[in-house]
Design an enzyme around this catalytic site. Structure first.
Site, short mmCIF file in Angstrom:
data_model
loop_
_atom_site.label_atom_id
_atom_site.label_comp_id
_atom_site.label_asym_id
_atom_site.label_seq_id
_atom_site.Cartn_x
_atom_site.Cartn_y
_atom_site.Cartn_z
N THR A 295 35.29 50.17 39.07
CA THR A 295 36.62 50.23 39.70
C THR A 295 37.56 49.15 39.19
O THR A 295 38.66 49.47 38.72
CB THR A 295 36.50 50.20 41.23
OG1 THR A 295 35.72 51.33 41.66
CG2 THR A 295 37.86 50.25 41.89
N ASP B 39 30.14 51.21 49.07
CA ASP B 39 29.45 52.27 48.32
C ASP B 39 27.97 51.97 48.17
O ASP B 39 27.12 52.85 48.36
CB ASP B 39 30.11 52.41 46.95
CG ASP B 39 29.47 53.47 46.08
OD1 ASP B 39 29.54 54.65 46.45
OD2 ASP B 39 28.89 53.11 45.03
N SER C 159 32.51 56.58 40.16
CA SER C 159 33.49 55.51 40.37
C SER C 159 34.40 55.29 39.17
O SER C 159 35.59 54.98 39.34
CB SER C 159 32.77 54.20 40.72
OG SER C 159 32.20 54.29 42.00
N HIS D 11 24.90 54.29 49.45
CA HIS D 11 23.85 54.83 48.57
C HIS D 11 22.47 54.59 49.19
O HIS D 11 21.56 55.40 49.02
CB HIS D 11 23.91 54.16 47.20
CG HIS D 11 24.86 54.81 46.24
ND1 HIS D 11 24.70 56.11 45.80
CD2 HIS D 11 25.98 54.34 45.63
CE1 HIS D 11 25.67 56.41 44.95
NE2 HIS D 11 26.47 55.36 44.84
N ASP E 78 35.38 51.52 47.98
CA ASP E 78 34.47 52.32 47.16
C ASP E 78 33.45 53.01 48.07
O ASP E 78 32.75 52.37 48.85
CB ASP E 78 33.75 51.43 46.15
CG ASP E 78 33.20 52.22 44.97
OD1 ASP E 78 32.62 53.29 45.19
OD2 ASP E 78 33.37 51.76 43.83
N ASP F 28 37.72 55.81 46.77
CA ASP F 28 37.62 56.53 45.49
C ASP F 28 36.81 57.81 45.64
O ASP F 28 37.00 58.78 44.91
CB ASP F 28 37.03 55.63 44.40
CG ASP F 28 35.66 55.07 44.75
OD1 ASP F 28 35.23 55.19 45.92
OD2 ASP F 28 35.01 54.50 43.85
N HIS F 29 35.90 57.83 46.61
CA HIS F 29 35.07 59.00 46.91
C HIS F 29 34.26 58.67 48.15
O HIS F 29 34.16 57.50 48.55
CB HIS F 29 34.13 59.33 45.74
CG HIS F 29 33.30 58.15 45.31
ND1 HIS F 29 32.25 57.66 46.05
CD2 HIS F 29 33.39 57.35 44.22
CE1 HIS F 29 31.73 56.60 45.43
NE2 HIS F 29 32.41 56.39 44.33
N HIS G 159 32.75 45.74 36.98
CA HIS G 159 32.23 47.01 37.48
C HIS G 159 33.30 48.08 37.33
O HIS G 159 34.46 47.79 37.03
CB HIS G 159 31.79 46.86 38.94
CG HIS G 159 30.56 47.62 39.27
ND1 HIS G 159 30.59 48.83 39.93
CD2 HIS G 159 29.26 47.37 39.00
CE1 HIS G 159 29.36 49.28 40.07
NE2 HIS G 159 28.53 48.42 39.52
#
Length: 515
Positions: free
Chosen positions: A286, A420, A232, A424, A179, A463-464, A284
């Site tokens: 995903t 992820d 996500s 962030h 993630d 995923d990104h 969560h």
């Protein structure tokens, strides 16, 4: 006329020089621990000592690169003042650009260490760059090239014969999702692992990751149905179902009119065992997209309750946020469920220790979790005082393979979710350590592959991207000193808790400061 104009220019220059001198004097008088300690309970120099202790900043004996310039100190001062009082000499626009919604002092400390190593960030949010796809095993060559993320599950479904069992080429399927992970996070991890103080080293600059050893590699776009920069939930829906959806939607069409069948559900229907693993909460976005269908990703209680309904064989990693009373109370139907009881009633064995997980017999449905943080996720690997007491992502994967392995095959999804979260927060060290932990789980799949080469497929992707991480910072020219990243001892989260405790010691004085 020309003499008069010349005099005006001269006076303007003189006033400008005098003004700059006064500003410097004012800045120097403001920039003192005495001035700051009148507003806060912890003097600024003590905060600098903490930055030195936990991140190496200012420790010139450890390396000249770690030294703090006047500009560095001024940045730390402004950030510290904002953390303690909610105010500093910067505008709110400047504060938002520099800190996002995170603790200003923590963000500035991590940014400075990252920059001195030669790393930089452009954002506190997701970005729209493509993500890498690595594949190993039967049909791996199908994942070469450039395509959309919805093509990834379609390729797996075809190879596994989930729509046509008579054409099945793959019996054992692994899908690993990092993630927030794109090429920059992977390359930064290799650079970090290549430093002298770490043993995972095969070259001067780059260490070794399992995923980058795969012969097949491609790139995938990540856009959502209704936004170029995905989230996500939308990205995981694409990876789980082969269909685009809207932001925040869990395995449903963009207008929420229909459920989208997931690759995990298809595998389950054909008699395969199914396992869902994540380093964040099991409900969560995903992991949820592989077993649940929900209009809004924040409906954690509704999502978690669908684990029991799925009939899947193995859930592992973080706990369920949906179990917390706060999310039971927020249940949109008003019937918040006790997730633990729901799982027990559905026949799941619930375990929370390594010994209990290892003792779980094959054939028994299992929900395994470990010690978790306030968000029901595993602790960051770098926070060894906490993470050492937990079951690792690799161990959850290894035990999952043991429990799922059977003649009809299995599908396993493993998410490295805290990559992820670290991105962030713009904490590069935390992020690359999470990538390394994620990669260890991939290593467990490779071990299984070695004994089942003609029946196994391993696919790894993100995923990104998150944070706009770059390898290269203007302030260091072309120089990189990745080895100084080893001076960071704790995560941004744990350091942020220390900063919050300093502020709490004085009382809540902040105005407009959001942790």
């Amino acid at each position: 006329m020309s003499q008069r104009m010349g005099l005006v220019v001269f006076l303007s220059i003189l006033l400008t020089v005098w003004g700059c001198s006064q500003n410097k004097q004012n800045a120097a008088s403001d920039f003192s621990s005495e001035a700051l300690s009148s507003k806060t309970d912890v003097a600024f120099n003590m905060a600098l000592d903490s930055a030195k202790l936990y991140f190496g900043l200012g420790d010139t004996l450890a390396g000249a690169t770690l030294g703090l310039s006047h500009g560095d100190s001024l940045s730390l001062f402004n950030a510290y003042l904002k953390s303690m009082t909610g105010e500093n000499r910067l505008s709110e626009e400047e504060n938002e650009l520099l800190y996002g919604s995170r603790d200003p002092f923590t963000v500035t400390v991590t940014h400075l260490l990252n920059q001195k190593a030669g790393l930089a960030w452009s954002s506190f949010s997701h970005t729209g760059v493509p993500v890498p796809v690595f594949a190993k095993g039967v049909g791996a060559e199908d994942f070469n090239g450039y395509y959309d993320n919805t093509d990834i599950p379609k390729k797996i479904i075809k190879l596994a014969g989930l729509n046509n069992p008579s054409q099945r080429a793959v019996k054992y399927m692994f899908l690993f999702i990092g993630d927030g992970m794109a090429i920059a996070q992977i390359n930064a991890s290799e650079a970090f692992l290549g430093t002298d103080s770490l043993r995972n080293q095969k070259a001067k600059y780059l260490g070794s990751l399992n995923m980058t050893s795969f012969a097949a590699a491609g790139m995938a776009n990540t856009q959502a149905a209704n936004r170029f920069i995905t989230g996500s939930a939308a990205a995981a829906t694409a990876l789980a179902t082969g269909h685009k959806t809207s932001i925040g939607t869990i395995a449903k069409t963009a207008d929420h009119s229909e459920n989208l069948k997931t690759i995990a559900e298809m595998a389950h229907e054909t008699g395969m065992k199914v396992g869902i693993i994540s380093s964040v909460s099991i409900d969560h976005a995903t992991p949820a997209c592989f077993y649940a269908h929900e209009n809004e990703r924040g409906n954690y209680n509704n999502i978690a309750a669908q684990m029991a309904l799925s009939g899947f064989d193995y859930f592992a990693g973080g706990f369920a946020k949906g179990y917390f009373q706060h999310y039971r109370d927020k249940d949109p139907e008003g019937d918040g469920k006790d997730i633990v009881k729901e799982m027990q009633n559905a026949g799941y064995q619930i375990v929370s220790t390594k010994v209990a997980l290892q003792a779980t017999p094959k054939g028994k449905k299992c929900w395994a979790y470990t010690s978790y943080d306030k968000d029901a996720a595993l602790y960051y690997n770098i926070d060894e005082d906490k993470s050492a007491r937990t079951i690792s992502l690799a161990e959850f994967t290894s035990e999952g393979i043991r429990l799922l392995n059977q003649p009809n095959g299995f599908f396993m999804m493993v998410e490295g979710g805290k990559i992820d979260w670290a991105c962030h927060a713009n904490d590069a060290v935390c992020a690359v350590r999470e990538v390394a932990e994620f990669d260890k789980a991939i290593g467990e799949a490779i071990k299984f592959y070695e004994s089942h080469k003609k029946e196994t497929l391993i696919v790894v992707t993100g995923d990104h991207e998150c944070g706009g991480l770059t390898l290269g910072f203007a302030g260091t020219g072309y120089n990189s000193t990745f080895q100084i990243l080893n001076h960071q001892k704790i995560s941004f989260e744990e350091f942020g808790e220390k900063v919050a405790s300093w502020k709490k010691a004085k009382g809540d004085m902040a105005t407009g400061y959001e942790k």
